[in-house]
Design a protein around this motif. Structure first.
Motif, short mmCIF file in Angstrom:
data_model
loop_
_atom_site.label_atom_id
_atom_site.label_comp_id
_atom_site.label_asym_id
_atom_site.label_seq_id
_atom_site.Cartn_x
_atom_site.Cartn_y
_atom_site.Cartn_z
N ARG A 161 -15.47 -0.26 -13.67
CA ARG A 161 -16.10 0.97 -13.21
C ARG A 161 -15.51 2.16 -13.95
O ARG A 161 -14.34 2.15 -14.32
CB ARG A 161 -15.87 1.18 -11.70
N ALA B 273 -4.93 -4.03 -10.76
CA ALA B 273 -6.00 -4.97 -11.11
C ALA B 273 -5.86 -5.43 -12.56
O ALA B 273 -6.08 -6.61 -12.87
CB ALA B 273 -7.36 -4.32 -10.89
N PHE C 269 -11.75 -3.17 -10.89
CA PHE C 269 -11.68 -3.13 -9.43
C PHE C 269 -11.92 -4.54 -8.90
O PHE C 269 -12.72 -5.30 -9.44
CB PHE C 269 -12.79 -2.23 -8.85
N GLU D 71 -12.38 -6.23 -4.86
CA GLU D 71 -12.40 -6.00 -3.42
C GLU D 71 -12.39 -7.33 -2.69
O GLU D 71 -13.13 -8.25 -3.03
CB GLU D 71 -13.65 -5.20 -3.03
N HIS D 72 -11.51 -7.43 -1.68
CA HIS D 72 -11.45 -8.65 -0.87
C HIS D 72 -10.82 -8.32 0.47
O HIS D 72 -9.79 -7.64 0.55
CB HIS D 72 -10.62 -9.73 -1.58
N TRP E 267 -7.26 -1.89 -7.71
CA TRP E 267 -7.88 -1.33 -8.91
C TRP E 267 -6.80 -0.74 -9.82
O TRP E 267 -5.62 -0.74 -9.50
CB TRP E 267 -8.92 -0.27 -8.53
N GLN F 272 -2.70 3.85 -2.69
CA GLN F 272 -3.21 2.80 -3.56
C GLN F 272 -2.47 1.48 -3.33
O GLN F 272 -1.31 1.46 -2.92
CB GLN F 272 -3.08 3.20 -5.03
N ARG G 163 -9.69 -4.85 1.33
CA ARG G 163 -8.72 -4.23 0.44
C ARG G 163 -9.36 -3.99 -0.93
O ARG G 163 -10.17 -4.81 -1.39
CB ARG G 163 -7.49 -5.13 0.24
N VAL G 164 -9.00 -2.89 -1.56
CA VAL G 164 -9.49 -2.57 -2.90
C VAL G 164 -8.29 -2.51 -3.84
O VAL G 164 -7.40 -1.67 -3.67
CB VAL G 164 -10.25 -1.23 -2.93
N GLU H 107 0.88 -1.17 0.00
CA GLU H 107 0.00 0.00 0.00
C GLU H 107 0.91 1.21 0.00
O GLU H 107 1.76 1.37 0.88
CB GLU H 107 -0.89 0.02 1.24
#
Length: 197
Positions: free
Chosen positions: A160, A186, A173, A175-176, A182, A69, A179-180, A58
């Motif tokens: 998105r 991604a 994107f 998400e799990h 993208w 991000q 956490r995102v 991160e």
């Protein structure tokens, strides 16, 4: 996708990556930008006995670009780098303190072109558990892992609309576990998933 046991993971990965058709991709539709600067990231797969994971960073909140991000460790190619694999390993060591000797490189994916004008080569590497990390607080706020089985499930990715640098377009994107993931990260995960199908 059912993944092989950790003991069979390395030959399975190697055969899949060797046989894959690697297709260039990129942000906001995959436009190829010829003036883009060369860069590389490491996609670090950690072979835990109960299932492989992918190690992410991160980015630090104070950074001028992509602050906060989720990303792979990596960065821009420098002239002292022998090749883009060396770039990915050097940048990973600088960002999170992971010794290049701990990484078994399996291969590279096709280039990914970012809206920030980088042409990124994702390098797939395997790690055995038990490595030491020393994240650079100037660059990295956190280091964490997510299950590879989740990240290879292409049905989990959503497209998105976003706007960046004055351009609008779609990006992926996922998400799990709070956490995102993208954008380029991604997008490169999708490239990996398609290479391992």
């Amino acid at each position: 996708m059912i993944l092989p046991s950790s003991g069979l993971m390395i030959p399975w990965l190697q055969s899949k990556l060797d046989a894959a058709t690697h297709i260039t991709a990129g942000d906001l539709g995959g436009e190829v930008m010829p003036e883009s600067r060369k860069a590389a990231v490491l996609i670090p797969l950690v072979l835990h006995p109960d299932g492989p994971t992918v190690l992410f960073t991160e980015r630090a909140a104070h950074l001028s670009t992509h602050a906060g991000q989720v990303s792979f460790p990596g960065g821009a190619y420098e002239t002292q780098d022998a090749d883009l694999i060396a770039t990915a390993l050097r940048e990973t060591q600088e960002e999170i303190g992971l010794s290049p000797e701990r990484v078994a490189v399996m291969g590279s994916l096709a280039e990914y072109f970012t809206i920030s004008r980088f042409r990124v080569t994702p390098v797939v590497g395997v790690l055995q558990p038990g490595f030491d990390l020393m994240p650079d607080p100037d660059e990295v706020a956190d280091v964490f892992e997510l299950p590879l089985s989740v990240l290879l499930d292409t049905r989990r990715f959503e497209r998105r609309m976003i706007e960046r640098n004055g351009q609008r377009g779609f990006t992926h994107f996922l998400e799990h576990d709070g956490r995102v993931v993208w954008g380029a990260t991604a997008g490169m995960l999708l490239m990996l998933a398609r290479s391992l199908e």
